[in-house]
Design an enzyme around this catalytic site. Structure first.
Site, short mmCIF file in Angstrom:
data_model
loop_
_atom_site.label_atom_id
_atom_site.label_comp_id
_atom_site.label_asym_id
_atom_site.label_seq_id
_atom_site.Cartn_x
_atom_site.Cartn_y
_atom_site.Cartn_z
N GLY A 16 -9.52 -56.26 -9.70
CA GLY A 16 -8.32 -55.44 -9.78
C GLY A 16 -8.50 -54.00 -9.30
N SER A 18 -8.37 -52.58 -6.18
CA SER A 18 -7.34 -52.07 -5.26
C SER A 18 -6.02 -51.88 -5.98
CB SER A 18 -7.08 -52.99 -4.09
OG SER A 18 -8.20 -53.68 -3.71
N ARG A 44 -6.34 -58.29 6.43
CA ARG A 44 -5.45 -59.26 5.80
C ARG A 44 -4.02 -58.87 6.15
NH1 ARG A 44 -8.44 -58.20 0.13
NH2 ARG A 44 -10.31 -59.43 0.54
N ARG A 137 -4.21 -64.79 -5.20
CA ARG A 137 -4.05 -63.72 -4.19
C ARG A 137 -3.87 -64.31 -2.80
NH1 ARG A 137 -8.61 -59.09 -3.76
NH2 ARG A 137 -9.57 -60.62 -2.37
N ARG A 148 -17.46 -65.02 -2.93
CA ARG A 148 -17.04 -63.93 -3.80
C ARG A 148 -17.34 -64.25 -5.27
NH1 ARG A 148 -14.53 -62.22 0.66
NH2 ARG A 148 -13.69 -60.11 0.61
N1 LIG Z 1 -21.04 -50.84 -0.30
C1 LIG Z 1 -19.76 -50.85 0.08
N2 LIG Z 1 -18.92 -51.78 -0.39
C2 LIG Z 1 -17.63 -51.74 0.02
C3 LIG Z 1 -17.14 -50.76 0.90
N3 LIG Z 1 -15.82 -50.98 1.10
C4 LIG Z 1 -15.50 -52.05 0.35
N4 LIG Z 1 -16.58 -52.52 -0.31
C5 LIG Z 1 -16.70 -53.65 -1.23
O1 LIG Z 1 -16.71 -54.84 -0.51
C6 LIG Z 1 -16.23 -55.89 -1.33
C7 LIG Z 1 -15.24 -56.74 -0.55
O2 LIG Z 1 -14.09 -55.99 -0.25
P1 LIG Z 1 -12.84 -56.68 0.42
O3 LIG Z 1 -13.26 -57.48 1.60
O4 LIG Z 1 -11.80 -55.64 0.65
O5 LIG Z 1 -12.39 -57.78 -0.65
P2 LIG Z 1 -11.78 -57.71 -2.12
O6 LIG Z 1 -12.67 -56.87 -2.97
O7 LIG Z 1 -11.80 -59.14 -2.51
O8 LIG Z 1 -10.39 -57.15 -2.01
C8 LIG Z 1 -15.63 -55.22 -2.57
O9 LIG Z 1 -16.58 -55.35 -3.63
C9 LIG Z 1 -15.51 -53.78 -2.16
O10 LIG Z 1 -15.66 -52.92 -3.28
C10 LIG Z 1 -18.06 -49.78 1.38
O11 LIG Z 1 -17.74 -48.88 2.15
N5 LIG Z 1 -19.34 -49.87 0.94
N1 LIG Z 2 -4.36 -57.34 -15.09
C1 LIG Z 2 -4.01 -58.23 -14.15
N2 LIG Z 2 -3.35 -59.34 -14.52
C2 LIG Z 2 -2.99 -60.28 -13.60
N3 LIG Z 2 -3.23 -60.18 -12.29
C3 LIG Z 2 -3.90 -59.09 -11.86
C4 LIG Z 2 -4.32 -58.07 -12.76
N4 LIG Z 2 -4.95 -57.10 -12.05
C5 LIG Z 2 -4.92 -57.50 -10.77
N5 LIG Z 2 -4.29 -58.68 -10.63
C6 LIG Z 2 -4.10 -59.47 -9.39
O1 LIG Z 2 -5.37 -60.05 -9.11
C7 LIG Z 2 -5.62 -60.07 -7.71
C8 LIG Z 2 -6.93 -59.31 -7.43
O2 LIG Z 2 -6.71 -57.92 -7.60
P1 LIG Z 2 -7.21 -56.86 -6.51
O3 LIG Z 2 -6.67 -55.53 -6.91
O4 LIG Z 2 -6.93 -57.35 -5.15
O5 LIG Z 2 -8.81 -56.92 -6.79
P2 LIG Z 2 -10.03 -56.23 -6.05
O6 LIG Z 2 -9.50 -55.06 -5.27
O7 LIG Z 2 -10.95 -55.81 -7.15
O8 LIG Z 2 -10.62 -57.30 -5.19
C9 LIG Z 2 -4.41 -59.46 -7.04
O9 LIG Z 2 -3.58 -60.49 -6.56
C10 LIG Z 2 -3.74 -58.66 -8.16
O10 LIG Z 2 -2.36 -58.59 -7.98
#
Ligand SMILES: Nc1nc2c(ncn2[C@@H]2O[C@H](COP(=O)(O)OP(=O)(O)O)[C@@H](O)[C@H]2O)c(=O)[nH]1
Ligand SMILES: Nc1ncnc2c1ncn2[C@@H]1O[C@H](COP(=O)(O)OP(=O)(O)O)[C@@H](O)[C@H]1O
Length: 199
Positions: A16, A18, A44, A137, A148
């Protein structure tokens, strides 16, 4: 380093981060600035180049790393990610609280720098709920989802290390998690709002 303390948000993919950071940036416009990372993963639907990430090829990313343009970089789930020096400088030049969304390797590498952020871990209530949220998601292929989830298991183990994070927030109820996050950042937010954040 001058200006307010940066904030690192870390935790498993799908925890959560982002969602919470977007809520924070929306409520506190002019207080927070996002450190836009570079990545080799594909955008995405709905993501914008230069806003969510700088989307680059492996070649471009590696050339930047070799030149010393990055504070930290990591390989996550088959893609490269990294925080450029410019990404952080851009935010700090505006005297905003710089938010970094980075993985565990990033946390460990930032600890070796003089950035001195507040380290916040966002955690899911359980692995089952994490999997459900990631599936719902609808951004990942089955392969990417499995990678992941595997990384999430490792992440949750490592995050138990004492002293790694200043604050741990379990994101069960979103509004409650957001309140906790705001509470943890209240002092820094007030400093920026009062304009007294200069070091
Ligand atoms: N070390 C590092 N991790 C990053 C950076 N940007 C994003 N991440 C991490 O990469 C992972 C994957 O990010 P993303 O592909 O956006 O997928 P999501 O976390 O599933 O939304 C997450 O754990 C992010 O926190 C960065 O600049 N440096
Ligand atoms: N407290 C919550 N309850 C239910 N769904 C959530 C909650 N927080 C986040 N989500 C949903 O879970 C998914 C993952 O959240 P996201 O913010 O994309 O995670 P991250 O950035 O850590 O990968 C998204 O679809 C978001 O809308």
């Amino acid at each position: 380093m001058a200006g307010p303390r940066p904030v690192v948000l870390s935790g498993p993919s799908g925890a959560g981060k982002s969602t919470l950071l977007k809520m924070l940036m929306k409520e506190f416009e002019g207080v927070f600035g996002f450190s836009v990372s570079h990545t080799t993963r594909k955008p995405r639907p709905g993501e914008e180049n230069g806003k969510d990430y700088h989307y680059v090829s492996r070649e471009v990313m590696q050339a930047g790393i070799d030149k010393g343009d990055f504070i930290e970089n990591a390989e996550f789930s088959g893609n490269m990610y990294g925080t450029s020096k410019v990404a952080v400088q851009d935010v700090q030049a505006r005297n905003l609280i710089c938010i970094l969304d980075i993985d565990m390797q990033g946390v460990k590498n930032i600890k070796k720098t003089d950035l001195n952020p507040i380290y916040i871990s966002i955690q899911p209530p359980s692995m089952d709920i994490l999997e459900k949220r990631l599936r719902d998601r609808k951004t990942e292929s089955e392969e990417s989802l499995q990678k992941r989830l595997q990384a999430a298991n490792v992440d949750l183990q490592i995050s138990k290390e004492a002293g790694l994070f200043d604050v741990v927030i379990v994101n069960n109820d979103l509004e409650e998690a957001y309140r906790d996050l705001k509470g943890a950042l209240l002092e820094e937010i007030q400093k920026v709002q009062k304009g007294s954040a200069k070091a």
